[in-house]
Write a protein that holds these residues in place. Structure first.
Motif: not given
Length: 742
Positions: A449-450, A504-507, A509
């Motif tokens: 996702d990162k 993206s990370t947790d919160n 983009n």
């Protein structure tokens, strides 16, 4: 010839090799506050390349090969918050609601039967999307008034009411303006008058900065303004009356409806204003402007799956200007007819056809102390475009063929103390252009996702141009004009490369891109036939070969949400650096008091720049803040007259219980330009830097199926005493409008 044959074969017979899908998720994506459908939302399966985009009414249909109820579907749009749902939690059909904000437009492969967003077709670059929800209920006068607060845009207001746009310090003839994909730039001087477009007809405005576009045309050295019209609304009738400064009045009527799969939108507008000269001895002279505008749009969806859709547009605008002091009269009439067919055919899958005709008529007469001018310009253009995308594995390929055929009928008669005629009193020229575009995007499989997107793209555009002269009637025998021009054949090629990383990370983009490319601009017909010389001039020769540019740009965007913060909902940061190098730059100046261009060469020049912006939404989307700064560096300012090198802007938007406010503060740096006097000397003219504040207030009252909208606008509240040619350019202005809709 073999190249053309190869391209046409690929256009019409390329077959998508992906396997057929086996499961379908349907629904509609809507705006949280207005409950209106949102078009061009990216809908995709998380951690995969399976995706689609929503239609004009927000509906979508996502086909999935391997159905799993635990799969996560992501809904993402450049102007709204991203939301995620597992398939198990979605009903079909499902209603998905998004909150307004700005997020990056990711690059996803489209696996359904619909071509995705126009922006997504081109290379990754710096863009802004201004939706109608931002300006529709506020009292902006026209597109120019709305865009002048954008940090990288400069709007020039001419005395005759025309408004032109420049981006990133470039000139107005380096910005392409499109209406529903139709080029509005005049073939005579490559400049578009955006005051001819009615804001009430617009669904959204796409601002594309930089020279890295290939689809929209070769002349876009500075950028593109793409105006997307409305085809469907959630009301049946809307009427609005506006009054304000300069004894101005304007009324607008909009009609909207649907019959089966056919939806239509009609708009008509009339307005007028009267402005007085500011100097005491000229205060009795008036400048009168009037406008009549009509737009009709329709969309016909040939089946329930929206596989095949036919779009049509008809636009007609008449604008008149009269200057009593200078005895100047200008009349512009523009008509546009267009059709677009988005097709999904069994043998070749997606393909798009466009055909349009643009008719432009202008008559201009001046009889001042500096001399007299009588000019007519008639343009009749036919444009045809075929757009074919296809995919093989992780490679996305797009071919576009564009044809532009235009007839220019130009007449010019002048009498002046020191400016002689062009050398012709009439010339008829037919210009034909063929453009071939190829865009190839190489996608890499997402491994986390990162780092969700790692793409490399390469594109090229090749154009052929042919000018054929039908008729020339000589003018003044003492003229030194370019009356020997007898047509020309030219061809040019541009190349562009782009590398894009997003994730993206947790919160948060992020999206980043690195672009390099070349571009070209053929000489306009004004440059070809209107080489004006002073009587005292020597017989210098102007090189009217193509202008060329090479550009480099690095951009970075990061967007974050703060779910644990009670005040800040989300935030964004954008920054980019660019460098443009021009070769064979053609400079234009104007003699005092005469609207006649004089051209010469300045050779190689450069523009470099830094653009940065920061924004945030607070208190459950009720308050939005944004600030931006742009700084430009010119190697030769005379090649870019009256362009600022610094602009700062701040915007504040508040929405609560039907009340809306939009406040903008901006500061533009000093502008320097040059005019030629009777001794053929360049005389410097300085416009000082200035700051200003605009305020727009709105209130909506809803009763049953009716709604009332009240707007108050106050412009240029930090007024200054700048007066040019007897007119105040930055004076305070006030407007009030009232609207009702059903």
């Amino acid at each position: 010839m073999r190249l053309l044959q190869t391209i046409f074969i690929l256009l019409f017979f390329a077959v998508d090799l992906r396997a057929q899908d086996t499961a379908t998720i349907r629904g509609t994506v809507k705006e949280f506050d207005t409950r209106e459908g949102i078009s061009n939302v990216q809908v995709y399966i998380k951690k995969s390349k399976i995706g689609t985009t929503t239609n004009i009414d927000g509906s979508f249909e996502l086909e999935i090969k391997s159905y799993n109820p635990n799969m996560t579907i992501v809904f993402q749009h450049i102007a709204y918050d991203t939301v995620e749902y597992t398939i198990a939690k979605l009903n079909s059909p499902a209603d998905i609601y998004l909150n307004a904000r700005v997020i990056p437009l990711g690059e996803f492969e489209v696996s359904d039967k619909r071509v995705y967003s126009e922006i997504g077709k081109d290379l990754p670059q710096s863009i802004s999307v201004i939706g109608s929800e931002i300006f529709e209920r506020l009292s902006f006068d026209d597109v120019g008034e709305l865009l002048r607060n954008e940090q990288s845009i400069q709007v020039a207001d001419e005395l005759n009411g025309q408004k032109t746009i420049a981006i990133r310090g470039g000139n107005s003839d380096e910005t392409i303006v499109l209406y529903n994909g139709i080029k509005l730039n005049s073939i005579y001087n490559n400049i578009a008058d955006i005051s001819l477009i009615d804001l009430q007809d617009i669904e959204k405005i796409e601002v594309i900065r930089g020279s890295n576009t290939v689809i929209y045309g070769s002349e876009a050295f500075s950028g593109v303004i793409n105006i997307v019209p409305k085809f469907n609304e959630d009301y049946h009738v809307r009427f609005r009356q506006k009054i304000g400064s300069y004894d101005s009045g304007q009324w607008t009527l909009n009609l909207n409806g649907s019959i089966g799969n056919l939806s239509g939108f009609i708009s008509t507008r009339q307005g007028a204003s009267v402005k007085l000269f500011s100097t005491q001895d000229e205060s009795n002279f008036q400048i009168r402007n009037s406008v009549e505008h009509f737009t009709g749009n329709y969309v016909y969806r040939m089946n329930d799956n929206n596989d095949n859709s036919l779009y049509g547009t008809m636009l007609s605008t008449t604008k008149d200007y009269e200057n009593e002091r200078d005895k100047e009269i200008l009349s512009n009439e523009e008509k546009i007819y267009s059709s677009r067919f988005d097709a999904y055919l069994p043998a070749i899958r997606e393909i798009e056809f466009k055909v349009s005709r643009r008719i432009f008529e202008q008559s201009h007469s001046v009889n001042s102390d500096f001399g007299s001018l009588t000019r007519t310009i008639s343009e009749n253009s036919l444009n045809i475009s075929v757009d074919k995308p296809f995919e093989i594995a992780l490679v996305e390929q797009r071919f576009v063929y564009q044809l532009e055929s235009t007839k220019l009928d130009f007449s010019d008669i002048r009498e002046n103390n020191f400016i002689v005629s062009t050398g012709i009193s009439r010339k008829i020229i037919n210009r034909t252009r063929h453009g071939i575009v190829s865009i190839t995007k190489f996608h890499q499989e997402s491994r986390s996702d990162k780092v969700r997107v790692t793409d490399f793209a390469i594109s090229f555009r090749h154009e052929f141009l042919k000018d054929v002269q039908d008729e020339t009637i000589p003018g003044n025998e003492f003229s030194k004009g370019n009356d020997e021009y007898n047509g020309d054949y030219m061809q040019e090629t541009s190349y562009k490369f782009s590398y894009n990383i997003a994730g993206s990370t947790d919160n948060t983009n992020y999206n980043s891109y690195l672009n390099y490319g070349t571009n070209f601009k053929f000489p306009s017909l004004s440059q070809r036939i209107s080489s004006i010389y002073l009587k005292t001039s020597t017989d210098e020769t102007v090189n009217f070969n193509s202008e060329k540019i090479s550009s480099r740009e690095i951009g970075f965007e990061i967007f974050g949400s703060m779910p644990d913060n009670n005040s800040i909902d989300n935030w964004e940061f954008k920054s980019n650096i660019f460098n443009n190098i021009y070769d064979n730059k053609i400079r234009v100046t104007f003699p005092v008091g005469v609207p006649v261009p004089i051209y010469d060469n300045v050779g190689r020049v450069k523009i470099s720049g830094l653009e940065t912006s920061l924004g945030a939404t607070l208190y459950q989307k009720k308050l939005k803040l944004n600030a931006g700064i742009s700084k430009y560096f010119f190697s030769e300012k005379s090649a870019f007259p009256f362009k600022y090198d610094l602009k700062q802007s701040v915007g504040i938007t508040f929405n609560q219980s039907g009340y809306s406010s939009y406040i903008t503060l901006f500061r533009e740096g000093e502008q320097v330009g040059w005019i030629k006097n009777s001794d053929e000397q360049l005389v410097e003219v300085n416009l000082p830097s200035f700051s200003n504040i605009d305020i727009h207030l709105s209130k909506i009252l809803i009763w049953n199926k009716y709604s009332m909208n009240y707007n108050l606008s106050a412009l240029n509240l930090i007024s200054d005493d700048l007066i040019i040619q007897g007119l105040a350019l930055r004076d305070r202005r006030y407007y009030l409008s009232v609207g009702i809709e059903y």
